[in-house]
Design an enzyme around this catalytic site. Structure first.
Site, PDB file in Angstrom:
ATOM      1  N   ASP A 106      -5.783 -23.295 -21.997  1.00  0.00           N
ATOM      2  CA  ASP A 106      -6.591 -24.702 -22.289  1.00  0.00           C
ATOM      3  C   ASP A 106      -5.630 -25.373 -23.414  1.00  0.00           C
ATOM      4  O   ASP A 106      -4.903 -24.557 -24.093  1.00  0.00           O
ATOM      5  CB  ASP A 106      -7.878 -24.194 -22.446  1.00  0.00           C
ATOM      6  CG  ASP A 106      -8.552 -25.567 -23.070  1.00  0.00           C
ATOM      7  OD1 ASP A 106      -8.729 -26.348 -22.519  1.00  0.00           O
ATOM      8  OD2 ASP A 106      -9.196 -25.293 -24.092  1.00  0.00           O
ATOM      9  N   ASP A 108      -7.418 -28.049 -26.110  1.00  0.00           N
ATOM     10  CA  ASP A 108      -8.254 -28.640 -26.808  1.00  0.00           C
ATOM     11  C   ASP A 108      -8.899 -27.304 -27.461  1.00  0.00           C
ATOM     12  O   ASP A 108      -9.644 -26.812 -26.595  1.00  0.00           O
ATOM     13  CB  ASP A 108      -9.111 -29.629 -26.731  1.00  0.00           C
ATOM     14  CG  ASP A 108      -8.517 -30.993 -26.347  1.00  0.00           C
ATOM     15  OD1 ASP A 108      -7.485 -31.153 -27.040  1.00  0.00           O
ATOM     16  OD2 ASP A 108      -8.719 -31.641 -25.316  1.00  0.00           O
TER      17      ASP A 108
END
Length: 528
Positions: A106, A108
């Site tokens: 991922d 953020d």
């Protein structure tokens, strides 16, 4: 011969047109899921597999034969497709490497420090709890969706100028490169967000990430199809991948796709787990890694209970305090021998899709795309409307809904409905399973009759399947030729009475099976 190799060889024979019965881990002939193999189209485009030859049920021990001129060229692609939809217990393949073959990150809160104020974003979009996109997808008013998306885009743009990379990131990437690990990045942010990230690190890493996918791609977390696509692009199997993220969506996406997972603590993206890591222990005689599966310590027991209730179990999961801690764990082989596979409920839904009994959209969030843009919006019109019977805490409801299907969870337990709604999903409390007063409300929430009723696990087992009045009411929610797709434990039940009740309520059994070792009933019944 190793079981996974044996299975692969048999599948290659089948695709080449040679007669070869499939066998399970005990050497017995394996049951072919109804309509799964014959004449099914490839799923490389991400579209739903549909059986062109009809939904024909093959009896136990059938010999499968497929004549194809380009068989060997496509055999491995079909092997992955088939493997991803077989029952979970047939996917228990342990990785023998010290590190995974691929790591999917991922962005953020995982590779970057989360500068987005999610509390403020929730306040401005009027979504106090639950998944932002799942909630927006269920909104009937397009104007409301557009306004919420404008807020999200504004706050994302503001955060880009403040983005910083996580400490020890390049140190971890160097270790993974030296270990011959393939890299991918999947984010619910935009392409502008990933461009900002790559400007902050050494230019060489942009080329090292072989796959970079944002929410402009047709599949978005937690849609398991996203990681199936990544696996194909990286040319690895899902059980050899590690999904690393700091949110529920990251972990659930990996869990649904059958990957190993790592929850990065303190990323700031929706979930802040408590300090410390989950210890891994080896079960005696099993040779499998077992781990607590949760998002913070107080959630572990509840989440595992939800998985058990919906017929699933926990996948191997690491919890890392930061990227340096993740590197340390991988260096020490924390995942070596780990067993990754999708929960049984996810595998059941995947089999329904592959056999054409459940039609997903070609993208994850078609309604948001139509209302506000910024997402791929293909194929929302032909997706099924799904009534999820026995929604429990909403894990399986989310797995269905995020594949672009308009989904309503129903249950007779208030706590189950509250938990499902808290995830941003549509859910409705029924006074009882046989109460017909809620049927019109169900049709109103779905926008029309349901095409499919999905019932799975212990939560669905409480439905009175041997009651014609209850099945009559359930049939009222279904469209013409609508289907009940069910899988649940039959302990203490009269199997014949279930079949008789279905027939009395004018349902035609398309397929029926009872597992001799577990007593699990699985059937598909079509409304006459």
């Amino acid at each position: 011969m190793d079981m996974s190799v044996s299975f692969a060889v048999r599948m290659l024979w089948w695709k080449a047109g040679l007669e070869c019965p499939l066998r399970d881990s005990s050497g017995n002939r394996a049951h072919s899921p109804s309509g799964l193999f014959p004449n099914s189209s490839d799923d490389r485009s991400g579209k739903t597999l549909v059986s062109k030859g009809g939904r024909k049920a093959y009896p136990e021990g059938s010999t499968l034969n497929h004549k194809g001129t380009d068989a060997m060229a496509h055999a491995l692609v079909h092997l992955r497709t088939v493997a991803s939809v077989l029952p979970a217990r047939r996917l228990r393949c342990a990785t023998r490497r010290a590190v995974p073959r691929a790591v999917v990150f991922d962005m953020d809160g995982t590779l970057t420090r989360a500068e987005i104020d999610f509390a403020r974003m929730r306040a401005r979009t009027a979504i106090p709890t639950g998944d932002l996109f799942a909630t927006m997808e269920s909104w009937p008013e397009q104007k409301t969706v557009r306004e919420a998306m404008e807020v999200i885009l504004e706050m994302e743009a503001s955060a880009r100028s403040q983005t910083k990379i996580q400490p020890h990131l390049e140190e971890l990437l160097e270790f993974l490169e030296a270990s011959d690990v393939r890299l991918a990045l999947v984010t619910r942010n935009t392409r502008k967000g990933t461009d900002s990230f790559f400007r902050l690190i050494h230019p060489k890493w942009k080329q090292k990430f072989q796959v970079v996918l944002t929410r402009e791609f047709r599949f978005v977390k937690p849609d398991a199809r996203l990681l199936h696509h990544v696996a194909r692009r990286l040319k690895v199997h899902e059980h050899d991948m590690l999904m690393v993220g700091d949110s529920r969506e990251d972990v659930e996406c990996g869990n649904a796709a059958g990957t190993m997972t790592c929850l990065l603590e303190g990323g700031g993206n929706e979930v802040v787990p408590s300090p410390g890591t989950t210890s891994l222990s080896r079960e005696e005689g099993e040779g499998e890694i077992c781990a607590s599966f949760g998002f913070c310590d107080e959630d572990v027991e509840a989440y595992e209970a939800a998985l058990e209730e919906e017929g699933g179990e926990a996948d191997p999961m690491l919890r890392a305090k930061d990227l340096a801690h993740l590197k340390e764990q991988l260096q020490h082989g924390a995942l070596k021998g780990a067993v990754a596979h999708p929960p049984d409920g996810i595998a059941f839904v995947a089999r329904l899709r592959a056999s054409g009994h459940l039609r997903a959209a070609a993208s994850s969030y078609p309604c948001i795309a139509k209302a506000a843009g910024g997402f791929c919006g293909d194929g929302g019109d032909y997706a099924d409307r799904v009534l999820h019977l026995g929604c429990a805490r909403g894990a399986l409801t989310m797995a269905i809904s995020c594949q672009g299907m308009r989904t309503l969870g129903v249950d007779v337990r208030p706590q189950a409905v509250e938990a499902t709604r808290a995830r941003g999903l549509q859910a409705m409390l029924l006074p009882s399973w046989e109460d017909g007063s809620a049927m019109e409300s169900i049709k109103a929430k779905l926008g029309s009759h349901a095409n499919v009723v999905v019932a799975h696990g212990n939560a669905a087992a409480s439905f009175p399947w041997d009651s014609s009045p209850a099945l009559d009411e359930l049939g009222r929610t279904l469209s013409s030729n609508g289907r009940i797709c069910a899988r649940f434990g039959s302990k203490g039940r009269d199997i014949d009475s279930i079949q008789n009740a279905l027939r009395e309520s004018r349902f035609h059994l398309k397929s029926w099976s009872v597992e001799s070792d577990t007593g699990v009933v699985e059937f598909i019944a079509e409304k006459a």
